[in-house]
Scaffold this active site. Structure first.
Site, PDB file in Angstrom:
ATOM      1  N   GLU A  92      -1.202  -5.685   8.312  1.00 43.39           N
ATOM      2  CA  GLU A  92      -0.595  -4.908   9.446  1.00 43.39           C
ATOM      3  C   GLU A  92      -1.034  -5.289  10.859  1.00 43.39           C
ATOM      4  O   GLU A  92      -2.468  -5.255  11.116  1.00 43.39           O
ATOM      5  CB  GLU A  92      -0.858  -3.398   9.280  1.00 43.39           C
ATOM      6  CG  GLU A  92       0.196  -3.215   8.091  1.00 43.39           C
ATOM      7  CD  GLU A  92       0.496  -1.682   8.042  1.00 43.39           C
ATOM      8  OE1 GLU A  92      -0.146  -0.724   9.042  1.00 43.39           O
ATOM      9  OE2 GLU A  92       1.000  -1.064   7.154  1.00 43.39           O
ATOM     10  N   GLU A 128       9.051  -3.934  10.890  1.00 39.32           N
ATOM     11  CA  GLU A 128       9.642  -2.506  10.142  1.00 39.32           C
ATOM     12  C   GLU A 128      10.175  -1.776  11.289  1.00 39.32           C
ATOM     13  O   GLU A 128       9.264  -1.610  12.331  1.00 39.32           O
ATOM     14  CB  GLU A 128       8.134  -2.014   9.515  1.00 39.32           C
ATOM     15  CG  GLU A 128       8.637  -0.684   8.667  1.00 39.32           C
ATOM     16  CD  GLU A 128       7.704  -0.140   7.704  1.00 39.32           C
ATOM     17  OE1 GLU A 128       6.706  -0.852   7.329  1.00 39.32           O
ATOM     18  OE2 GLU A 128       7.648   1.000   7.309  1.00 39.32           O
ATOM     19  N   LYS A 170      -0.805  -9.506   2.798  1.00 39.64           N
ATOM     20  CA  LYS A 170      -0.372  -8.988   3.938  1.00 39.64           C
ATOM     21  C   LYS A 170      -1.123  -8.024   4.865  1.00 39.64           C
ATOM     22  O   LYS A 170      -1.913  -7.259   4.393  1.00 39.64           O
ATOM     23  CB  LYS A 170       1.156  -8.177   3.768  1.00 39.64           C
ATOM     24  CG  LYS A 170       1.804  -7.563   4.975  1.00 39.64           C
ATOM     25  CD  LYS A 170       3.169  -7.032   4.411  1.00 39.64           C
ATOM     26  CE  LYS A 170       2.957  -5.650   3.883  1.00 39.64           C
ATOM     27  NZ  LYS A 170       2.545  -4.664   4.445  1.00 39.64           N
ATOM     28  N   ASP A 210       0.784  -1.240  -0.151  1.00 41.98           N
ATOM     29  CA  ASP A 210      -0.075  -0.017   0.073  1.00 41.98           C
ATOM     30  C   ASP A 210       0.989   1.241  -0.129  1.00 41.98           C
ATOM     31  O   ASP A 210       0.489   2.354   0.013  1.00 41.98           O
ATOM     32  CB  ASP A 210      -0.971   0.096   1.195  1.00 41.98           C
ATOM     33  CG  ASP A 210      -0.292   0.028   2.635  1.00 41.98           C
ATOM     34  OD1 ASP A 210       0.939   0.100   2.688  1.00 41.98           O
ATOM     35  OD2 ASP A 210      -1.167   0.140   3.414  1.00 41.98           O
ATOM     36  N   SER A 211       2.188   1.201   0.087  1.00 40.62           N
ATOM     37  CA  SER A 211       3.148   2.113  -0.124  1.00 40.62           C
ATOM     38  C   SER A 211       2.789   2.721  -1.584  1.00 40.62           C
ATOM     39  O   SER A 211       3.248   3.963  -1.994  1.00 40.62           O
ATOM     40  CB  SER A 211       4.521   1.726  -0.137  1.00 40.62           C
ATOM     41  OG  SER A 211       4.812   0.453  -1.099  1.00 40.62           O
ATOM     42  N   ASP A 240      -1.010  -6.363  -0.590  1.00 39.68           N
ATOM     43  CA  ASP A 240      -1.189  -5.523   0.706  1.00 39.68           C
ATOM     44  C   ASP A 240      -2.711  -5.401   1.139  1.00 39.68           C
ATOM     45  O   ASP A 240      -3.244  -4.988   0.259  1.00 39.68           O
ATOM     46  CB  ASP A 240      -0.590  -4.243   0.741  1.00 39.68           C
ATOM     47  CG  ASP A 240       0.313  -3.803   2.294  1.00 39.68           C
ATOM     48  OD1 ASP A 240       0.188  -4.950   3.141  1.00 39.68           O
ATOM     49  OD2 ASP A 240       1.154  -3.061   2.198  1.00 39.68           O
TER      50      ASP A 240
HETATM   51  O1  KIV Z   1       3.517  -1.077   1.782  1.00 42.24           O
HETATM   52  C1  KIV Z   1       4.861  -1.253   1.697  1.00 42.24           C
HETATM   53  O2  KIV Z   1       5.233  -1.266   0.671  1.00 42.24           O
HETATM   54  C2  KIV Z   1       5.265  -2.438   2.855  1.00 42.24           C
HETATM   55  C3  KIV Z   1       6.509  -2.694   2.833  1.00 42.24           C
HETATM   56  C4  KIV Z   1       7.480  -1.613   2.632  1.00 42.24           C
HETATM   57  C5  KIV Z   1       6.971  -3.542   3.984  1.00 42.24           C
HETATM   58  O3  KIV Z   1       4.265  -2.524   3.629  1.00 42.24           O
END
Ligand code: KIV
Length: 276
Positions: free
Chosen positions: A130, A193, A128, A59-60, A98
């Site tokens: 959090e 992280e 993924k 989600d980056s 994510d």
């Molecule tokens: O959103 C993302 O890119 C991440 C990673 C950098 C771990 O969660």
């Protein structure tokens, strides 16, 4: 529009696909795992061919592609879209997507339904989530439907407002409890992280599943970074833990300036670019 670029030599595209059991085997054999982010076909294809073990559609995307100041505005529909694009470029790496903010926090049922959409509509092979203790019921529900889950604790960017910014997380008791909760809920890997290196090493030594560090030192079982950061494509944030492997941003600026100059000078297109 040019044709899709040839894959770099040494391409691992014909190698056997990386699976969730391979992640667990890597931990058992002390083999370190390399993970990077991608949000589209072109980048996913390049990373896959260069041999990453997993491509994370993070989600980056909300920061390095959408230009937000954090990841909170990213929607499930956007994650499905970017995961689908990346999936088309991946042949060998494990594709992990994510779960964005508010796509799993409401209930375990919500988490399960939305994880299912990332798999069915985005072609994700794992998701993924959090959070540690709080997220464990959601992880359990998703894993219960045979959707592999990667956990993520320490600095969890979706908690940026509670944490007061992107800060190193040092509460040993809380991190230990979170790590154990994620493992017990059935996750196959855990992102750590911005955790002090000694603490990340300790957590790693106590876990059966591989830890994937980002700003958590060399004692983790693998590493993940945002590809835009290591390639110099995004420099609004320069975290201490990022190593820059190339300056693609500079290369693009130079190439584009050259193109503009040629067009304005009338030296592009040349004869070889014309149809006769
Ligand atoms: O959103 C993302 O890119 C991440 C990673 C950098 C771990 O969660």
């Amino acid at each position: 529009m040019t044709a899709t670029p040839a894959l770099p030599s040494g391409s691992s595209n014909n190698a056997r696909p990386v699976t969730v059991p391979d992640f667990l085997a890597a931990k058992a054999h002390g083999k370190r795992l390399a993970v990077l982010t991608a949000y589209d076909y072109t980048m996913a294809r390049l990373l896959d061919a260069a041999g990453v073990d997993a491509v994370l559609v993070g989600d980056s995307v909300g920061m390095v592609v959408q230009g937000g100041t954090n990841c909170l505005a990213v929607t499930l529909e956007e994650m499905i879209y970017h995961t689908r694009l990346a999936a088309r470029g991946v042949r060998r790496a494990l594709l992990i997507s994510d779960m964005p903010f508010m796509s799993f926090q409401v209930s375990a049922q919500q988490a399960l339904e939305n994880a299912g959409r990332l798999v069915k509509e985005g072609s994700a092979q794992a998701v993924k989530l959090e959070g540690g203790v709080r997220t464990a019921p959601a992880i359990e529900a998703v894993v219960g439907a045979d959707i592999p889950v990667m956990g993520h604790i320490g600095l969890t960017p979706q908690s940026v407002h509670r944490l007061g910014g992107f800060r190193v997380q040092r509460d040993e008791a809380e991190l230990m409890e979170d790590a154990q909760a994620v493992e017990q809920a059935g996750a196959f890997a855990l992102v750590l992280e911005c955790v002090p290196a000694e603490l990340a090493r300790k957590i790693t030594s106590l876990m059966r599943i591989p830890t994937i560090g980002i700003g958590a030192g060399a004692g983790c079982d693998g590493q993940v970074l945002v590809t835009h950061d290591i390639l110099g494509l995004f420099d609004e944030l320069r975290p201490k833990f990022v190593k820059r492997y190339a300056d693609v941003g500079q290369a693009i600026a130079k190439a584009v300036a050259g193109y503009c100059q040629d067009v304005r000078a009338g030296t592009f297109p040349a004869a070889e670019h014309e149809f006769r």
